[in-house]
Design an enzyme around this catalytic site. Structure first.
Site, PDB file in Angstrom:
ATOM      1  N   GLY A 117      15.884  -4.391  -7.225  1.00 28.75           N
ATOM      2  CA  GLY A 117      15.622  -3.318  -8.172  1.00 28.75           C
ATOM      3  C   GLY A 117      16.777  -2.328  -8.221  1.00 28.75           C
ATOM      4  O   GLY A 117      17.574  -2.235  -7.267  1.00 28.75           O
ATOM      5  N   TYR A 121       1.727  -0.818  -3.839  1.00 27.24           N
ATOM      6  CA  TYR A 121       0.545  -0.803  -2.956  1.00 27.24           C
ATOM      7  C   TYR A 121      -0.740  -1.087  -3.734  1.00 27.24           C
ATOM      8  O   TYR A 121      -1.798  -1.253  -3.151  1.00 27.24           O
ATOM      9  CB  TYR A 121       0.424   0.536  -2.207  1.00 27.24           C
ATOM     10  CG  TYR A 121       0.442   1.720  -3.115  1.00 27.24           C
ATOM     11  CD1 TYR A 121       1.638   2.349  -3.422  1.00 27.24           C
ATOM     12  CD2 TYR A 121      -0.723   2.196  -3.689  1.00 27.24           C
ATOM     13  CE1 TYR A 121       1.673   3.428  -4.278  1.00 27.24           C
ATOM     14  CE2 TYR A 121      -0.702   3.270  -4.546  1.00 27.24           C
ATOM     15  CZ  TYR A 121       0.501   3.887  -4.831  1.00 27.24           C
ATOM     16  OH  TYR A 121       0.532   4.957  -5.694  1.00 27.24           O
ATOM     17  N   GLY A 136       3.414  -0.906   0.042  1.00 27.30           N
ATOM     18  CA  GLY A 136       4.037   0.414  -0.032  1.00 27.30           C
ATOM     19  C   GLY A 136       3.135   1.601   0.264  1.00 27.30           C
ATOM     20  O   GLY A 136       3.571   2.741   0.075  1.00 27.30           O
ATOM     21  N   LYS A 185      11.445  11.318 -12.506  1.00 33.83           N
ATOM     22  CA  LYS A 185      12.333  11.518 -11.345  1.00 33.83           C
ATOM     23  C   LYS A 185      13.795  11.603 -11.751  1.00 33.83           C
ATOM     24  O   LYS A 185      14.554  12.405 -11.214  1.00 33.83           O
ATOM     25  CB  LYS A 185      12.165  10.363 -10.351  1.00 33.83           C
ATOM     26  CG  LYS A 185      10.852  10.375  -9.600  1.00 33.83           C
ATOM     27  CD  LYS A 185      10.811   9.213  -8.616  1.00 33.83           C
ATOM     28  CE  LYS A 185       9.422   9.028  -8.070  1.00 33.83           C
ATOM     29  NZ  LYS A 185       9.340   7.938  -7.096  1.00 33.83           N
ATOM     30  N   GLY A 228      16.051   0.786 -10.203  1.00 37.07           N
ATOM     31  CA  GLY A 228      15.426   1.946 -10.828  1.00 37.07           C
ATOM     32  C   GLY A 228      15.392   3.118  -9.849  1.00 37.07           C
ATOM     33  O   GLY A 228      16.104   3.118  -8.830  1.00 37.07           O
ATOM     34  N   GLY A 229      14.549   4.102 -10.147  1.00 30.10           N
ATOM     35  CA  GLY A 229      14.506   5.327  -9.344  1.00 30.10           C
ATOM     36  C   GLY A 229      14.208   5.062  -7.875  1.00 30.10           C
ATOM     37  O   GLY A 229      14.878   5.608  -6.987  1.00 30.10           O
ATOM     38  N   THR A 272       6.809  11.915 -10.698  1.00 30.81           N
ATOM     39  CA  THR A 272       6.685  10.469 -10.648  1.00 30.81           C
ATOM     40  C   THR A 272       7.138   9.900 -11.987  1.00 30.81           C
ATOM     41  O   THR A 272       7.650  10.626 -12.844  1.00 30.81           O
ATOM     42  CB  THR A 272       5.252  10.065 -10.201  1.00 30.81           C
ATOM     43  OG1 THR A 272       5.219   8.655 -10.044  1.00 30.81           O
ATOM     44  CG2 THR A 272       4.194  10.484 -11.204  1.00 30.81           C
ATOM     45  N   ASN A 303      12.147  13.588  -6.414  1.00 29.91           N
ATOM     46  CA  ASN A 303      10.685  13.460  -6.478  1.00 29.91           C
ATOM     47  C   ASN A 303       9.967  14.695  -5.959  1.00 29.91           C
ATOM     48  O   ASN A 303       8.751  14.775  -6.040  1.00 29.91           O
ATOM     49  CB  ASN A 303      10.194  12.211  -5.715  1.00 29.91           C
ATOM     50  CG  ASN A 303      10.187  12.416  -4.219  1.00 29.91           C
ATOM     51  OD1 ASN A 303      10.945  13.236  -3.700  1.00 29.91           O
ATOM     52  ND2 ASN A 303       9.338  11.684  -3.518  1.00 29.91           N
ATOM     53  N   ASP A 309      11.540   9.885  -1.082  1.00 31.11           N
ATOM     54  CA  ASP A 309      11.187   8.454  -1.114  1.00 31.11           C
ATOM     55  C   ASP A 309      11.914   7.665  -0.015  1.00 31.11           C
ATOM     56  O   ASP A 309      11.345   6.755   0.589  1.00 31.11           O
ATOM     57  CB  ASP A 309      11.516   7.838  -2.483  1.00 31.11           C
ATOM     58  CG  ASP A 309      10.458   8.153  -3.533  1.00 31.11           C
ATOM     59  OD1 ASP A 309       9.322   8.516  -3.168  1.00 31.11           O
ATOM     60  OD2 ASP A 309      10.772   8.032  -4.733  1.00 31.11           O
TER      61      ASP A 309
HETATM   62  P1  NDP Z   1      11.739   2.157 -12.544  1.00 30.48           P
HETATM   63  O1  NDP Z   1      11.069   1.961 -13.845  1.00 30.48           O
HETATM   64  O2  NDP Z   1      12.741   3.247 -12.379  1.00 30.48           O
HETATM   65  O3  NDP Z   1      12.502   0.778 -12.135  1.00 30.48           O
HETATM   66  C1  NDP Z   1      11.882  -0.455 -12.342  1.00 30.48           C
HETATM   67  C2  NDP Z   1      12.696  -1.570 -11.695  1.00 30.48           C
HETATM   68  O4  NDP Z   1      11.949  -2.774 -11.795  1.00 30.48           O
HETATM   69  C3  NDP Z   1      14.040  -1.827 -12.380  1.00 30.48           C
HETATM   70  O5  NDP Z   1      14.970  -2.260 -11.423  1.00 30.48           O
HETATM   71  C4  NDP Z   1      13.678  -2.957 -13.350  1.00 30.48           C
HETATM   72  O6  NDP Z   1      14.780  -3.780 -13.670  1.00 30.48           O
HETATM   73  C5  NDP Z   1      12.719  -3.758 -12.499  1.00 30.48           C
HETATM   74  N1  NDP Z   1      11.845  -4.589 -13.289  1.00 30.48           N
HETATM   75  C6  NDP Z   1      10.872  -4.184 -14.155  1.00 30.48           C
HETATM   76  N2  NDP Z   1      10.252  -5.251 -14.699  1.00 30.48           N
HETATM   77  C7  NDP Z   1      10.861  -6.351 -14.172  1.00 30.48           C
HETATM   78  C8  NDP Z   1      10.666  -7.742 -14.352  1.00 30.48           C
HETATM   79  N3  NDP Z   1       9.740  -8.224 -15.203  1.00 30.48           N
HETATM   80  N4  NDP Z   1      11.455  -8.592 -13.655  1.00 30.48           N
HETATM   81  C9  NDP Z   1      12.382  -8.121 -12.796  1.00 30.48           C
HETATM   82  N5  NDP Z   1      12.610  -6.798 -12.581  1.00 30.48           N
HETATM   83  C10 NDP Z   1      11.861  -5.929 -13.268  1.00 30.48           C
HETATM   84  O7  NDP Z   1      10.565   2.275 -11.484  1.00 30.48           O
HETATM   85  P2  NDP Z   1      10.622   2.930 -10.022  1.00 30.48           P
HETATM   86  O8  NDP Z   1      11.935   2.604  -9.418  1.00 30.48           O
HETATM   87  O9  NDP Z   1      10.200   4.351 -10.061  1.00 30.48           O
HETATM   88  O10 NDP Z   1       9.453   2.118  -9.277  1.00 30.48           O
HETATM   89  C11 NDP Z   1       9.642   0.761  -8.913  1.00 30.48           C
HETATM   90  C12 NDP Z   1       8.443   0.292  -8.123  1.00 30.48           C
HETATM   91  O11 NDP Z   1       8.352   0.995  -6.882  1.00 30.48           O
HETATM   92  C13 NDP Z   1       7.119   0.527  -8.871  1.00 30.48           C
HETATM   93  O12 NDP Z   1       6.309  -0.585  -8.632  1.00 30.48           O
HETATM   94  C14 NDP Z   1       6.552   1.744  -8.168  1.00 30.48           C
HETATM   95  O13 NDP Z   1       5.136   1.736  -8.214  1.00 30.48           O
HETATM   96  C15 NDP Z   1       7.053   1.538  -6.745  1.00 30.48           C
HETATM   97  N6  NDP Z   1       7.182   2.826  -6.016  1.00 30.48           N
HETATM   98  C16 NDP Z   1       6.466   2.971  -4.869  1.00 30.48           C
HETATM   99  C17 NDP Z   1       6.585   4.132  -4.138  1.00 30.48           C
HETATM  100  C18 NDP Z   1       5.792   4.302  -2.881  1.00 30.48           C
HETATM  101  O14 NDP Z   1       5.754   5.401  -2.356  1.00 30.48           O
HETATM  102  N7  NDP Z   1       5.189   3.248  -2.371  1.00 30.48           N
HETATM  103  C19 NDP Z   1       7.468   5.250  -4.556  1.00 30.48           C
HETATM  104  C20 NDP Z   1       8.181   4.960  -5.779  1.00 30.48           C
HETATM  105  C21 NDP Z   1       8.028   3.795  -6.480  1.00 30.48           C
HETATM  106  P3  NDP Z   1      15.672  -3.526 -14.993  1.00 30.48           P
HETATM  107  O15 NDP Z   1      16.723  -2.544 -14.609  1.00 30.48           O
HETATM  108  O16 NDP Z   1      16.193  -4.875 -15.302  1.00 30.48           O
HETATM  109  O17 NDP Z   1      14.728  -3.013 -16.053  1.00 30.48           O
END
Ligand code: NDP
Length: 305
Positions: A152, A248, A269, A91, A154-155, A87, A112, A127
């Site tokens: 988004g 979630y 989620g 990842k 990110g991962g 996590t 993951n 995921d």
């Molecule tokens: P990462 O840190 O890899 O990515 C974070 C993302 O959020 C990036 O796109 C980032 O944009 C954006 N972001 C962060 N802060 C802000 C903000 N203030 N305004 C706008 N965009 C923002 O995290 P993950 O991809 O691993 O996780 C993302 C979400 O998904 C988390 O909330 C996590 O808990 C949830 N998740 C849920 C899962 C589930 O099974 N339900 C599984 C995996 C994740 P930027 O590139 O600009 O920084």
């Protein structure tokens, strides 16, 4: 709100590890509030009732710093761990440390679920499966043929984008705050982009030509803090069909509250978390996962009905 309370193990615990049974673990930082040990240990106990070989299987939780991940993965292998979940923030970091990964791990740039093999760790990503299953279950939406507005880069967004394209979604728009990570994602999606190339946009300026009836998926972390604003003002885009937030905890983000106020179908989620975990367990055990047991364990740990 009740949360998982077992304190995480550390790299020092791993250095001196001795466990006679079959060990699995989630590895992250922070990881203290992960629900995975509760979900997986409940599932293993259920499997053990009919299949004695699972009686000595246990799932642990390790807090590992990003800089220590290479050493930790080497130790997990030496100590004969059978499988790992990764996590935040591991990842993406793990991808270069794998002995083998399915091609989609390379495209998503995130793994993951790791499975032990003779030479090291084999990586995959559940995921996307978790998301697709949760969307079907909670919102009765199949990704195939759905127009998707993904927030988004990110991962989690990467895995979601790969799943959308693999399942031939009708169209995919990806919005992100930072242009650099959006552009990196668009480049890595290139091998999957035919016949529907995804389109990127600045999160603050959604495209003007969005159709009504999109599925909005939040994969940003905006919403994790209870006071967080919504990543997208739903009233500024044509009426979506439904809204899914990967977050979630809290169970109702500002985005989901706005979806409810607009009368839109919406879900958080939790089901995604459960189904990505269930698929990981199936990979490690070769058995169907007792999903309902994992679901009850997650609700118990969260203190939700
Ligand atoms: P990462 O840190 O890899 O990515 C974070 C993302 O959020 C990036 O796109 C980032 O944009 C954006 N972001 C962060 N802060 C802000 C903000 N203030 N305004 C706008 N965009 C923002 O995290 P993950 O991809 O691993 O996780 C993302 C979400 O998904 C988390 O909330 C996590 O808990 C949830 N998740 C849920 C899962 C589930 O099974 N339900 C599984 C995996 C994740 P930027 O590139 O600009 O920084």
């Amino acid at each position: 709100m009740s949360v998982a309370t077992e304190p995480p193990l550390t790299l020092a615990d791993l250095e001196h590890w001795s466990f006679a049974g079959t060990a699995l673990a989630v590895v992250g930082r922070p990881v203290a509030h992960s629900l995975s040990p509760e979900m997986h240990n409940a599932a293993l106990a259920q499997l053990a009732q009919t299949q004695p070989r699972f009686r000595d299987w246990r799932y642990f939780k390790f807090d590992i710093a990003p800089a220590d991940l290479p050493r930790a993965l080497q130790l997990f292998h030496e100590k004969k761990f059978h499988g790992l979940n990764l996590t935040v923030p591991h990842k993406a970091l793990a991808v270069e440390l794998l002995a083998a990964g399915d091609p989609l791990v390379r495209i998503a740039g995130a793994a993951n679920t790791l499975s032990r093999d003779a030479t090291g760790w084999r990586g995959t990503n559940t995921d996307g499966y978790g998301l697709a299953t949760a969307l079907r279950e909670e919102l009765h939406i199949a990704l195939a043929d759905a127009p998707v507005l993904l927030l988004g880069a990110g991962g989690a967004a990467r895995a979601a984008a790969v799943e959308c394209l693999q399942q031939n979604c009708a169209a995919l728009w990806i919005g992100n705050r930072s242009a650099a990570s959006l552009s990196a994602l668009m480049t890595s999606l290139h091998p999957l982009s035919s016949p529907t190339p995804p389109r990127g946009f600045d999160l603050h300026h959604p495209p003007a030509d969005l159709p009504a009836g999109c599925l909005v998926v939040n994969a940003t972390s905006l919403g994790l803090a209870p006071q967080d604003a919504t990543p997208l003002d739903l009233s500024k885009i044509p009426r979506p069909a439904a809204v899914f937030d990967m977050i979630y905890r809290p169970p109702l983000t500002a985005l989901l509250r706005q979806a409810a106020a607009l009368g839109l179908a919406h879900a958080n989620g939790l089901a995604m978390l459960i189904h990505q975990g269930a698929r990981s367990l199936e990979i490690w055990t070769g058995q169907p996962a007792p999903v309902a047991i994992m679901q009850s364990a997650a609700h118990r740990a969260l203190g939700t009905p």
